[in-house]
Design an enzyme around this catalytic site. Structure first.
Site, short mmCIF file in Angstrom:
data_model
loop_
_atom_site.label_atom_id
_atom_site.label_comp_id
_atom_site.label_asym_id
_atom_site.label_seq_id
_atom_site.Cartn_x
_atom_site.Cartn_y
_atom_site.Cartn_z
CG HIS A 185 31.61 12.78 -10.81
ND1 HIS A 185 31.89 14.14 -11.18
CD2 HIS A 185 30.71 12.34 -11.51
CE1 HIS A 185 30.94 14.46 -11.91
NE2 HIS A 185 30.13 13.59 -12.05
CB CYS A 483 12.21 10.00 18.71
SG CYS A 483 11.96 11.16 19.91
C1 PEP Z 1 14.23 16.43 19.07
O1 PEP Z 1 14.31 17.55 19.77
O2 PEP Z 1 15.29 15.63 19.14
C2 PEP Z 1 13.10 15.93 18.46
C3 PEP Z 1 12.89 14.75 18.06
O3 PEP Z 1 12.04 16.76 18.30
P1 PEP Z 1 12.10 17.92 17.18
O4 PEP Z 1 13.24 17.82 16.36
O5 PEP Z 1 10.73 17.83 16.66
O6 PEP Z 1 12.08 19.20 18.03
#
Ligand code: PEP
Ligand code: MG
Length: 547
Positions: A185, A483
């Site tokens: 909280h 990514c």
């Molecule tokens: C990763 O492996 O970091 C990635 C972006 O691909 P996924 O999470 O789809 O395996």
């Protein structure tokens, strides 16, 4: 001293000021027998009651509106002659002074409750008055929210919701608690009131009233006796971050103007609308296998083309990086023949599937190519799980044969990071999948929660591989992005930029904080953060060093 301790930052913001501790209420007094001089004891108690009332008057005169009224009303209770009478009776009945106070307050409370209505609602206030009177009588620290007469950093073992709800951001600069967690909280209320807060900070136990501290509610860092330059720098960075969050939007840039493409990850058709509506330069990872997770049979080229067309239409004028099927291991597909494997994560997954089923990859590329030709998105294509330059070259060739000019590879196998320069000579860009790269670097199954510490994206070994790939990209003039989940941690995002990555792709909800954090740092700051993380011994140390 400049000692730093840390906890979990749960409400963002930076503040600096003197500590005021929330004291625990005194223990209920045991009955130690009659006072030798009950009349003198009564005088001592009356003096304690008057002192508590005077303090409430002083608070009331500093407050305004309803708070002032409540405090004035409260200050009348310790002065109520009926209370003094009950205390006097308890003393003459042979109670010790503290016990007489506790019993008199208890019976006073019962009378108020019995009266009902407004008086009954005030009954709970008596507990606080009893605790204050006992603390005054016994020379203990005053319980409840401190009021040192100037703004302060509130430090407590833990805070009750009532304590937190009553916090006044004009007086309480920040909150630090030893206990609590990110979903406590304290965390939720502090965030809603807008007070920077750090919880689960064991070092807070060593902070005393009046100690100057610097609190960072985002990183969880709490610095005792900070040097003025550090305070100044932290407050200025926070100011820039706030301004950037408010000004919000547009392409990612560091404080000195270095462009870092901010992109979104797209995992399902259901997410398309939210992803397209996010303020980003496009999609950095379109996980195509998620479109086919519930399919028993392979979709036709025409069906696939239609799906890609919808996605490209939603991102007209923006970039979309499509990842070809990454079936296998944590993403099995019913219509793909995975066969039996003892170690699927080390088996025929990602681009390796194209050896077994080259047509499946070619069909997918044909569909992407057809949809790209019809749409206005800038379509890039990349392959998952590439381990060698030969695989990267083969993939790029297949893409170009289907009218897809921009072909790249994901770097999520350590071999690919180590040989990033050879790989990047065969294709146009690379994108680091830090989730898998972490799994394979640390030999720790990403599905195994017990190994979370090894899978922490702050692991310096993982960051070293990111640095190698980014360096290869810089030398060859090819974009290298991230990514994986690492890109959505605002501080780690700055580290990645410092390591040389050119784009960051993340969940749409992470964009604002990452954009703001980047805007608060120069390229040189990011480089220094990266150097500190790389020099650390482990993930925990890397985080601490960067903070
Ligand atoms: C990763 O492996 O970091 C990635 C972006 O691909 P996924 O999470 O789809 O395996
Ligand atoms: Mg992956």
């Amino acid at each position: 001293m400049n000692a730093e301790t840390s906890g979990i930052g749960v409400a963002p913001g930076v503040a600096s000021g003197p500590v005021a501790r929330l004291a625990a209420p005194p223990e209920p007094p045991a009955d130690t027998g009659p006072e030798a001089d009950p009349a003198a004891a009564l005088e001592r108690i009356k003096a304690a009651l008057e002192s508590v009332a005077t303090e409430l008057d002083a608070r009331a005169s500093r407050a305004s509106g309803p708070s002032a009224d409540v405090l004035f009303a409260q200050s009348m209770m310790p002065r109520d002659p009926a209370l003094a009478e009950r205390i006097s009776k308890a003393l003459s009945d042979g109670r010790s002074a503290p016990r007489a106070v506790a019993e008199a307050f208890a019976s006073f409370r019962a009378s108020l409750e019995a009266a009902g209505g407004y008086l009954a609602e005030r009954a709970a206030d008596l507990d606080d008055l009893r605790d204050r009177t006992l603390a005054e009588l016994l020379g203990l620290p005053m319980p409840g929210l401190p009021d040192p007469g100037h703004p302060f950093v509130l430090v407590a073992r833990d805070l009750a919701p009532a304590d937190t709800a009553g916090l006044d951001p004009a007086r309480v600069l920040a909150v630090v608690t030893e206990a609590g967690g990110p979903t406590s909280h304290t965390a939720i209320l502090a965030k809603s009131i807008g007070i920077p807060a750090v919880v689960a900070c064991p070092g807070a136990g060593g902070l005393a009233d009046g100690d100057p501290v610097l609190v960072d509610g985002r990183t969880g860092a709490v610095t005792a006796d900070p040097d003025p330059a550090a305070v100044q720098a932290a407050l200025e960075a926070e100011e820039r971050r706030r301004a950037a969050l408010e000004a919000g939007g547009g392409p990612g840039r560091t404080a000195d103007g270095r462009h870092v493409q901010l992109l979104v990850n797209l995992g399902s058709a259901a997410d398309l609308e939210a992803a397209a509506g996010a303020d980003s330069e496009g999609v950095g990872l379109f996980r195509t296998e998620f479109l086919y997770l519930d399919r028993a049979a392979e979709p036709t080229v025409a069906e696939q083309t239609e799906t890609y067309r919808r996605v490209f239409a939603a991102f007209a004028g923006r970039k979309v990086v499509v990842r070809t099927l990454d079936a296998g291991a944590d993403k099995p597909l019913a219509f793909v023949d995975h066969g039996h494997e003892d170690n699927p994560a080390l088996g025929v997954r990602g681009i390796r599937m194209a050896r077994r089923h080259p047509r499946m990859l070619d069909d997918q590329l044909e569909a992407i190519g057809a949809a790209a030709a019809d749409g206005e998105a800038e379509v890039w294509v990349m392959a998952p799980m590439v381990a060698t330059a030969a695989e990267a070259a083969d993939f790029a060739e297949r893409c170009r044969a289907r009218g897809l000019p921009t072909a790249g590879t994901m770097i999520e196998v350590p071999a690919a990071a180590l040989r990033a320069d050879q790989i990047l000579r065969t294709c146009d860009f690379a994108s680091l999948g830090t989730n898998d790269l972490g799994q394979y670097t640390m030999a720790a199954d990403r599905m195994n929660g017990e190994l979370a510490e090894l899978l922490d994206p702050w692991q310096p070994a993982l960051l070293e591989l990111v640095a190698l790939a980014a360096e290869a990209g810089r030398e060859l003039g090819r974009p290298v992005g991230v990514c994986g989940e690492a890109a959505s941690d605002p501080l780690l995002a700055c580290v990645l930029v410092g390591l040389g990555v050119t784009s960051l792709s993340m969940a749409p909800s992470a964009l604002g904080e990452v954009r703001a954090e980047l805007a608060a740092r120069t390229g040189a700051d990011c480089a220094a953060m990266a150097a500190a993380a790389l020099a650390a011994a482990d993930a925990r140390e890397a985080r601490a060093a960067v903070r």
